[in-house]
Design a protein around this motif. Structure first.
Motif, mmCIF file in Angstrom:
data_model
loop_
_atom_site.group_PDB
_atom_site.id
_atom_site.type_symbol
_atom_site.label_atom_id
_atom_site.label_comp_id
_atom_site.label_asym_id
_atom_site.label_seq_id
_atom_site.Cartn_x
_atom_site.Cartn_y
_atom_site.Cartn_z
ATOM 1 N N UNK A 1 -62.160 15.606 -28.671
ATOM 2 C CA UNK A 1 -62.714 15.552 -27.322
ATOM 3 C C UNK A 1 -61.542 15.641 -26.352
ATOM 4 N N UNK A 2 -61.383 16.780 -25.727
ATOM 5 C CA UNK A 2 -60.236 17.027 -24.834
ATOM 6 C C UNK A 2 -60.745 17.590 -23.515
ATOM 7 N N UNK A 3 -61.361 16.743 -22.668
ATOM 8 C CA UNK A 3 -61.947 17.243 -21.422
ATOM 9 C C UNK A 3 -60.888 17.524 -20.361
ATOM 10 N N UNK A 4 -61.247 18.324 -19.351
ATOM 11 C CA UNK A 4 -60.320 18.532 -18.233
ATOM 12 C C UNK A 4 -60.232 17.269 -17.391
ATOM 13 N N UNK A 5 -59.182 17.178 -16.582
ATOM 14 C CA UNK A 5 -59.059 16.034 -15.682
ATOM 15 C C UNK A 5 -60.165 16.051 -14.634
ATOM 16 N N UNK A 6 -60.484 17.258 -14.167
ATOM 17 C CA UNK A 6 -61.519 17.391 -13.143
ATOM 18 C C UNK A 6 -62.140 18.781 -13.248
ATOM 19 N N UNK A 7 -63.432 18.866 -13.003
ATOM 20 C CA UNK A 7 -64.112 20.155 -12.978
ATOM 21 C C UNK A 7 -65.294 20.087 -12.032
ATOM 22 N N UNK A 8 -65.442 21.139 -11.248
ATOM 23 C CA UNK A 8 -66.632 21.257 -10.391
ATOM 24 C C UNK A 8 -67.272 22.631 -10.585
#
Length: 750
Positions: free
Chosen positions: A651-658
């Protein structure tokens, strides 16, 4: 008519192999062979038809013509069939079925043609005997073939009672299986029987359910292809000669027994999908050929030529995926290129035969074929490419495919295509060059020991030179960091010029092999302009994996170098596991898991660009998508659906995404609690999940430590090239407590 009397017969076959079938029938005793589209007319006694049913490796059906009738209308077809003396062919107590093929202006639908033919036969019996035979779609006593051509229909008894390509040994197959008689035709075109007689070997690097290997083995062992069929249609026909058939069948069984007992050629198959490998092994066992044919789960990139026996010659043959069958065409170019490299590297003095429906993909192999045969795989026009690998030069791959566009990065960069030509270095450039040499020397023993090809050489060691310098094989990638406020833009530009001047000298590379990403220094809208994408993907090696990177077009290259140790862990822990890669990016971890022996992988991301890149990476390593699912979805929404569980999760999500494709924005600090919980709900009791992100100052929610066994392994997931920057990411390993009683997990807030 006696069984010794000469009769006229007709054998059908796939289009393109008629001449092979005619020759085969002549070796079985046929005379007067005459080729037509998808078939061969021939003559001979009943014994020839028996031998054709039992021994033909190429025919679909062996037909005994009954009559030719007018069929310019449906009524004419009905009337013509009604004039045949059906009691000569069919007893009223028997069941029958009709196979109808062809169409004309009046009969445009084969189902309608079959129905009208069936009605004519049933009505004949009803009118003649007051009774009617039954129709059985499955396993009828007798099967009749009605073949429509223009305004005539040839009516025939199907001697085999079904297509002869069904040998009886195959109960399961992989995606888009190759029919057995077409596989036999490919082997004959490639002269496998001659090669086997000379002691040559047979290798299929993408064997699927093993059809090519088994057809080749039956040829080498003199096993009749029809020996394992349960029954033949002619056995229920009143013209059948059981004694003659038993003699022919007994002779074939004796030949097969002697053939299996001989020392047969080396025959091996490989496939990256363990499920189809198991099916292949079952098929091999069904034919009793386990001693001679061996199949192993192995991706294409790991294929090596057998060295345990001396092999005077050999044939590498395969039917790689093409078109929409297993993935996108652009991805498959890398699979075909990998195939070409393996062919040349490991089998440089062998013959090769590649069967494909896409000649353009065939060209991606990069080798010159000396002969091509046009064939049909069902209704799909296809080509068999034959290669003489000795003295066959592998062409340069060039640009293997174009990378799709993706949204602009939040901090736009300007691409610099060519660094300055090497020149006497200024004092500042010399100082920067000395630091590069020092770092490279410090890392040299680690790079050699671990066989590292891609690593970071410099990471803003000196504040005035705020860049990251990475090596990707023989290429250099340079990215400028955002300069702190108050730094003179002119001074920053001068230092960047010094960086660009030092690089060719230190790394001994041409300016064109340096990808430089510099922050724009224009004002207004100009600073957000982006140059046209090159779409250039280059191949680099990391452990057992070959990965595609793009050094020019995007903010990132497609490979996060700081996650190298974590990918190593996943490769080491994935054997026999079901692996889930969330926010999978370009799928480097998926490739490592697959090559590490994962039973299956599932990769989820919202970006079509990344998923397309992942497909290319899979193909580049000889991995198909049958065991490696690719899912386009918002990861949190996907986890909320009912689905399977996994042994190993990254599980390696981005710091922020919109992203506009998401219902809400995502902030890893704010939203990670719900995300990790949802992922842990998919983790099996004894499994483990790796949670990583690159948010500076990230703090793990304490509720996760209460619910799960959480271990901060950040330090263990940083190699020496990132020792200066331990904040590049954080990484945790999570497990279920007490063997994983997931129903007892305390959810708390969120």
């Amino acid at each position: 008519m006696s069984s010794a009397a000469t009769r006229d017969w007709f054998a059908t076959c796939p289009k393109g192999i008629e001449s092979l079938l005619a020759h085969e029938l002549e070796t079985l005793g046929a005379v007067g062979t005459r080729e037509t589209v998808a078939g061969v007319y021939f003559s001979g006694p009943l014994a020839v038809a028996y031998r054709a049913c039992l021994w033909s490796r190429l025919a679909n059906r062996v037909l005994l013509p009954i009559a030719s009738v007018d069929a310019d209308t449906a009524d004419a077809l009905y009337q013509g069939l009604g004039e045949i003396a059906w009691l000569d062919w069919l007893d009223v107590r028997q069941t029958f079925a009709i196979d109808f093929s062809g169409q004309n202006r009046a009969i445009r639908n084969t189902q309608f043609g079959a129905q009208r033919s069936k009605d004519a036969i049933v009505d004949w019996f009803q009118n003649s005997l007051g009774r009617r035979p039954s129709v059985a779609r499955r396993d009828p006593d007798l099967r009749f073939n009605v073949r429509l051509s223009r305004d005539r229909a040839m009516v025939a008894l199907d001697m085999a009672g079904g297509s002869l390509h069904r040998r009886g040994y195959r109960t399961g197959a992989g995606a888009a299986p190759l029919k057995e008689n077409l596989a036999a035709a490919l082997l004959l075109r490639a002269d496998w029987p001659g090669m086997a007689a000379r002691g040559g070997a047979l290798i299929d690097p993408m064997c699927g359910s093993g059809t090519l290997l088994l057809e080749g083995a039956m040829m080498a062992a003199d096993v009749a292809p029809g020996l394992e069929r349960g029954r033949y249609g002619f056995e229920a026909w009143r013209g059948h000669n059981p004694e003659q058939w038993r003699a022919i069948l007994g002779d074939a069984r004796g030949r097969a027994e002697r053939g299996r007992a001989r020392q047969l050629p080396e025959m091996r198959g490989y496939d990256a999908d363990h499920r189809v490998v198991r099916r292949a092994q079952e098929n091999i066992a069904r034919l009793g050929l386990e001693r001679s044919v061996r199949v192993t789960c192995k991706p294409l990139g790991e294929l090596r030529r057998p060295t345990h026996v001396a092999l005077p010659e050999g044939l590498l043959i395969c039917n790689p995926p093409y078109g929409e069958r297993l993935g996108e065409k652009e991805s498959l170019r890398y699979l075909y290129r990998e195939l070409g490299e393996v062919m040349k590297r490991e089998f440089g003095d062998w013959q090769a035969a590649i069967f494909t429906a896409d000649v353009e993909l065939g060209r991606a192999i990069g080798l010159r074929s000396h002969r091509q045969y046009k064939l049909y795989n069902g209704a799909i026009p296809s080509t068999l490419l034959l290669f003489e690998l000795r003295d066959n030069r592998l062409r340069d791959a060039g640009g293997a495919g174009e990378a799709s566009a993706r949204p602009e990065p939040s901090a736009p960069l300007r691409q610099v295509e060519n660094a300055p030509d090497p020149a006497p270095l200024s004092e500042g450039a010399q100082m920067f060059a000395n630091r590069l040499r020092k770092n490279r020397k410090r890392l040299a023993s680690w790079v050699r020991r671990e066989a590292i090809e891609c690593y970071r050489v410099y990471d803003a060691d000196m504040p005035e030179y705020a860049v990251a310098v990475d090596l990707y094989g023989e290429r250099v990638h340079v990215a400028e960091y955002q300069a702190p406020r108050g730094v003179d833009p002119e001074a920053a530009a001068r230092r960047m010029d010094e960086v660009l001047a030092a690089l060719p000298t230190v790394f001994e590379v041409a300016p064109g092999d340096i990808a430089c990403k510099l922050r724009q220094r224009q004002r207004g809208a100009q600073q957000y302009q982006r140059r046209e994408a090159r779409g250039e993907l280059i191949s680099v090696r990391e452990g057992a994996a070959r990965l595609l990177v793009n050094l020019h077009d995007y903010l990132d290259t497609g490979l996060f170098l700081d996650h190298r140790p974590l990918r190593r862990r996943i490769a080491a822990e994935s054997a026999g596991a079901d692996f889930l890669n969330l926010f999978c990016y370009t799928g480097a971890a998926t490739v490592h898991a697959a090559l590490g022996g994962a039973r299956s992988t599932t990769s989820v991301d919202l970006s079509n660009t990344y998923l397309g890149w992942l497909r290319k990476n899979l193909a580049h390593n000889g991995l198909g998508e049958s065991a490696h699912r690719v899912e386009r979805a918002d990861c949190l929404a996907w986890l909320g659906q009912t689905g399977p569980s996994y042994d190993l999760i990254m599980l390696d999500p981005p710091s922020f995404s919109n992203s506009r494709a998401m219902a809400d924005s995502f902030d890893v600090q704010r939203d990670h609690l719900a995300l990790v919980r949802a992922a842990m709900a998919r983790l099996r009791p004894e499994g483990q999940l790796y949670f990583s992100n690159n948010r500076r100052g990230f703090k793990l929610d304490p509720l996760l430590a209460e619910a799960f066994d959480c271990e901060d392994i950040t330090a263990a997931t940083l190699d020496p090239d990132f020792a200066r920057n331990p904040r590049v990411h954080v990484c945790y390993r999570l497990r279920h407590r007490d063997g994983g009683s997931r129903s007892a997990t305390p959810w708390g807030r969120g």
